[in-house]
Design a protein around this motif. Structure first.
Motif, PDB file in Angstrom:
ATOM      1  N   LYS A  20      53.892  73.594  32.193  1.00  0.00           N
ATOM      2  CA  LYS A  20      53.872  73.879  30.417  1.00  0.00           C
ATOM      3  C   LYS A  20      55.192  73.094  29.980  1.00  0.00           C
ATOM      4  N   ARG A  21      56.195  73.076  30.387  1.00  0.00           N
ATOM      5  CA  ARG A  21      57.510  72.385  30.140  1.00  0.00           C
ATOM      6  C   ARG A  21      57.217  70.863  30.020  1.00  0.00           C
ATOM      7  N   ALA A  22      56.525  70.527  31.230  1.00  0.00           N
ATOM      8  CA  ALA A  22      56.167  68.929  30.784  1.00  0.00           C
ATOM      9  C   ALA A  22      55.356  68.653  29.821  1.00  0.00           C
ATOM     10  N   ARG A  23      54.177  69.494  29.620  1.00  0.00           N
ATOM     11  CA  ARG A  23      53.298  69.290  28.673  1.00  0.00           C
ATOM     12  C   ARG A  23      53.618  69.545  27.317  1.00  0.00           C
ATOM     13  N   THR A  24      54.732  70.264  27.095  1.00  0.00           N
ATOM     14  CA  THR A  24      55.534  70.686  25.968  1.00  0.00           C
ATOM     15  C   THR A  24      56.193  69.483  25.410  1.00  0.00           C
ATOM     16  N   GLU A  25      56.978  68.643  26.276  1.00  0.00           N
ATOM     17  CA  GLU A  25      57.473  67.470  26.283  1.00  0.00           C
ATOM     18  C   GLU A  25      56.647  66.499  25.622  1.00  0.00           C
ATOM     19  N   MET A  26      55.269  66.360  26.316  1.00  0.00           N
ATOM     20  CA  MET A  26      54.440  65.482  25.954  1.00  0.00           C
ATOM     21  C   MET A  26      54.056  65.636  24.319  1.00  0.00           C
ATOM     22  N   ALA A  27      53.772  67.114  23.930  1.00  0.00           N
ATOM     23  CA  ALA A  27      53.404  67.294  22.540  1.00  0.00           C
ATOM     24  C   ALA A  27      54.424  66.871  21.613  1.00  0.00           C
ATOM     25  N   LEU A  28      55.730  67.113  21.982  1.00  0.00           N
ATOM     26  CA  LEU A  28      56.700  67.004  20.983  1.00  0.00           C
ATOM     27  C   LEU A  28      56.860  65.329  20.684  1.00  0.00           C
ATOM     28  N   HIS A  29      56.812  64.728  21.888  1.00  0.00           N
ATOM     29  CA  HIS A  29      56.947  63.345  21.884  1.00  0.00           C
ATOM     30  C   HIS A  29      55.704  62.678  20.870  1.00  0.00           C
ATOM     31  N   ALA A  30      54.514  63.366  21.147  1.00  0.00           N
ATOM     32  CA  ALA A  30      53.258  62.771  20.418  1.00  0.00           C
ATOM     33  C   ALA A  30      53.176  63.119  18.813  1.00  0.00           C
ATOM     34  N   GLY A  31      54.033  64.061  18.394  1.00  0.00           N
ATOM     35  CA  GLY A  31      54.282  64.385  17.193  1.00  0.00           C
ATOM     36  C   GLY A  31      54.147  65.764  16.649  1.00  0.00           C
ATOM     37  N   ALA A  32      53.925  66.849  17.717  1.00  0.00           N
ATOM     38  CA  ALA A  32      53.927  68.189  17.335  1.00  0.00           C
ATOM     39  C   ALA A  32      55.486  68.524  17.032  1.00  0.00           C
ATOM     40  N   ASP A  33      55.738  69.369  16.300  1.00  0.00           N
ATOM     41  CA  ASP A  33      57.262  69.773  16.010  1.00  0.00           C
ATOM     42  C   ASP A  33      57.804  71.117  16.627  1.00  0.00           C
ATOM     43  N   LEU A  34      56.645  71.846  16.751  1.00  0.00           N
ATOM     44  CA  LEU A  34      57.182  73.290  17.298  1.00  0.00           C
ATOM     45  C   LEU A  34      55.940  73.855  18.373  1.00  0.00           C
ATOM     46  N   VAL A  35      56.301  73.927  19.515  1.00  0.00           N
ATOM     47  CA  VAL A  35      55.276  74.516  20.421  1.00  0.00           C
ATOM     48  C   VAL A  35      55.451  75.870  20.841  1.00  0.00           C
ATOM     49  N   ILE A  36      54.268  76.621  20.671  1.00  0.00           N
ATOM     50  CA  ILE A  36      54.475  78.149  21.166  1.00  0.00           C
ATOM     51  C   ILE A  36      53.427  78.339  22.313  1.00  0.00           C
ATOM     52  N   GLU A  37      53.878  79.197  23.138  1.00  0.00           N
ATOM     53  CA  GLU A  37      52.931  79.526  24.507  1.00  0.00           C
ATOM     54  C   GLU A  37      51.925  80.448  23.901  1.00  0.00           C
ATOM     55  N   LEU A  38      50.594  80.317  24.476  1.00  0.00           N
ATOM     56  CA  LEU A  38      49.651  81.462  24.131  1.00  0.00           C
ATOM     57  C   LEU A  38      49.495  82.171  25.503  1.00  0.00           C
ATOM     58  N   PRO A  39      49.963  83.289  25.323  1.00  0.00           N
ATOM     59  CA  PRO A  39      49.886  84.232  26.578  1.00  0.00           C
ATOM     60  C   PRO A  39      48.914  84.195  27.325  1.00  0.00           C
ATOM     61  N   VAL A  40      49.022  84.351  28.708  1.00  0.00           N
ATOM     62  CA  VAL A  40      47.984  84.220  29.901  1.00  0.00           C
ATOM     63  C   VAL A  40      46.845  85.005  29.695  1.00  0.00           C
ATOM     64  N   ALA A  41      47.394  86.261  29.181  1.00  0.00           N
ATOM     65  CA  ALA A  41      46.197  87.211  28.796  1.00  0.00           C
ATOM     66  C   ALA A  41      45.207  86.673  27.777  1.00  0.00           C
ATOM     67  N   TYR A  42      45.481  85.715  26.943  1.00  0.00           N
ATOM     68  CA  TYR A  42      44.455  85.268  26.063  1.00  0.00           C
ATOM     69  C   TYR A  42      44.001  83.904  26.410  1.00  0.00           C
ATOM     70  N   ALA A  43      45.073  82.982  27.127  1.00  0.00           N
ATOM     71  CA  ALA A  43      44.565  81.668  27.663  1.00  0.00           C
ATOM     72  C   ALA A  43      43.625  81.588  28.543  1.00  0.00           C
ATOM     73  N   VAL A  44      43.522  82.406  29.408  1.00  0.00           N
ATOM     74  CA  VAL A  44      42.360  82.468  30.573  1.00  0.00           C
ATOM     75  C   VAL A  44      41.428  83.679  30.136  1.00  0.00           C
ATOM     76  N   GLN A  45      40.835  83.267  28.994  1.00  0.00           N
ATOM     77  CA  GLN A  45      39.687  84.094  28.492  1.00  0.00           C
ATOM     78  C   GLN A  45      38.212  83.397  27.921  1.00  0.00           C
ATOM     79  N   PRO A  46      37.162  83.973  27.998  1.00  0.00           N
ATOM     80  CA  PRO A  46      36.106  83.250  27.143  1.00  0.00           C
ATOM     81  C   PRO A  46      36.740  82.844  25.725  1.00  0.00           C
ATOM     82  N   ALA A  47      36.050  81.910  24.949  1.00  0.00           N
ATOM     83  CA  ALA A  47      36.229  81.073  23.843  1.00  0.00           C
ATOM     84  C   ALA A  47      36.471  82.229  22.632  1.00  0.00           C
ATOM     85  N   GLU A  48      36.131  83.198  22.578  1.00  0.00           N
ATOM     86  CA  GLU A  48      36.195  84.361  21.654  1.00  0.00           C
ATOM     87  C   GLU A  48      37.792  84.923  21.504  1.00  0.00           C
ATOM     88  N   TRP A  49      38.150  85.280  22.667  1.00  0.00           N
ATOM     89  CA  TRP A  49      39.414  85.640  22.837  1.00  0.00           C
ATOM     90  C   TRP A  49      40.573  84.727  23.007  1.00  0.00           C
TER      91      TRP A  49
END
Length: 414
Positions: A52-81
């Motif tokens: 996630k830190r490497a992907r955060t770096e990618m995001a910031l270099h590409a134009g994102a300004d602030l990256v917030i982590e989606l908790p794993v309790a929601y990240a590994v869920q069907p689309a609704e949650w």
């Protein structure tokens, strides 16, 4: 400062994602981009190819300004949650004015009309889904069909079904439903997907390839093979992670611990795990004894049926690896929303947003895990530890530092 939100995984970030970030700024007129990003494990139940830190770096270099982590309790869920958790975070920052998601159709109006009907989850929707499941449909297909059947006036049911068969359209619908349920004033926008299709396995003629195709190139031939389809900063980060032995991460890195867990759990214990439904605990026990080789791929192939999609089974295995129980992932628990805003990284403009969030956020803003406790955060820390244990070179240095980097590492700053 106006901010647009995006919901991402960046597995890995490629040229299509740069297009989405640029379109998000253009369509919204925003000054800054806030990205909610999955951590080490993703919505389709897979480990991210890099951390996630490497992907955060990618995001910031590409134009994102602030990256917030989606908790794993929601990240590994069907689309609704997944959508509910991510949209909730953007809403609770208090600084996000709009949300821009990618879609195959670019048809925001039709998606919004359907979302208005489905936001209250009418009884007819659940009944229709249940009937389609009894007929052998997978859950995604059952949901899309049931949603299309309830399409409002002005949206033809056949057109709605075709619309919702596309993965980005379907996920976008869930973002719109989440905005309705939360009662958020965030304005939804959509950028039409360009170039490769979501699941397209091989690169096309242009500079934009799907994440699936990019991962296949990376797994087969390493970072340089993906060079035409990723920004220069992403390529440099991928090369660094390969050299460190921290990539590529994939299911087979987790085969030994996961197969050990599956082989030493009784069916009654497996039944407690999230996504283990309809007797899947018994099927897992039976199949485990028959797989031709000790690999996750062999296990998934043996488990898969028309009813149980690979995505569902991968999420099941992720929950099993991380010991996520049904009780922890119950709808009534998830419906309370994420409990914090965990900052993974920021730019100078993102730092200004953070200062603003101290006044506007309706959740604690967390820069380092050691400063806060929450049941969802405990799951995040455990997920990062399990992910780090699968690094190739983890015996060559201080493994505890990698496992518990959430305690030690400050947010990435670009």
């Amino acid at each position: 400062m106006r901010a647009v939100g995006v919901i991402v995984e960046y597995n890995p970030l490629h040229n299509g994602h740069v297009h989405h970030l640029n379109e998000s700024r253009r369509l919204s007129g925003a000054d800054a981009v806030v990205a909610v990003m999955s951590g080490p494990f993703l919505q389709r139940g897979e480990p991210a190819i890099v951390g996630k830190r490497a992907r955060t770096e990618m995001a910031l270099h590409a134009g994102a300004d602030l990256v917030i982590e989606l908790p794993v309790a929601y990240a590994v869920q069907p689309a609704e949650w997944f959508a509910f958790g991510a949209v909730s975070l953007l809403h609770r920052t208090g600084v996000v004015d709009s949300l821009c998601f990618g879609s195959e159709s670019g048809d925001l109006d039709s998606l919004q009309r359907i979302a208005l009907v489905l936001a209250d989850e009418p009884a007819a929707l659940r009944e229709n889904i249940a009937q389609r499941l009894r007929e052998g449909a997978s859950y995604p297909a059952a949901y899309a069909g049931a949603a299309a059947a309830l399409a409002p006036g002005g949206v033809d049911a056949h057109d709605a079904a075709a619309l919702l068969e596309q993965p980005n359209n379907s996920l976008g619908l869930h973002y719109l439903i989440a905005l309705q349920r939360i009662g958020s004033a965030i304005q939804p926008l959509t950028a039409a997907r360009t170039g490769a299709a979501y699941h397209q396995a091989t690169p096309g003629p242009g500079a934009i390839a799907s994440a699936t195709a990019v991962r296949r190139l990376l797994l087969a031939d390493g970072p340089d093979a993906a060079a035409p389809y990723v920004p220069a900063a992403t390529l440099a980060i991928l090369q660094r992670e390969w050299q460190r032995g921290h990539a590529p991460m994939h299911w087979e890195r987790f085969a030994q611990p996961l197969l050990h867990i599956a082989a030493t759990r009784r069916a009654s214990e497996l039944e407690r795990i999230a996504e283990v439904t309809e007797g899947l605990e018994h099927r897992l026990v039976r199949v485990l004894a028959k797989i031709p080789e000790p690999s996750i791929e062999a296990l998934l192939d043996a488990l898969k049926t028309r009813r149980y999609t690979r995505t569902k089974l991968q999420r099941l295995l992720t929950h099993l690896l991380l010991n996520h129980t049904k009780a922890e992932c119950a709808p009534e628990v998830l419906a309370t929303g994420p409990g914090y805003l965990r900052v993974l990284g920021f730019t100078g403009k993102g730092q200004s947003l953070l200062k603003q969030m101290k006044q506007t956020a309706s959740l604690p803003v967390i820069l380092k895990s050691s400063t806060y406790t929450h049941p969802q955060l405990e799951l995040d820390i455990q997920a990062q530890a399990a992910y780090a244990l699968a690094h190739v070179t983890h015996y060559e240095h201080n493994i505890s530092r990698d496992m518990y980097s959430d305690y030690y590492d400050s947010p990435v700053r670009i």
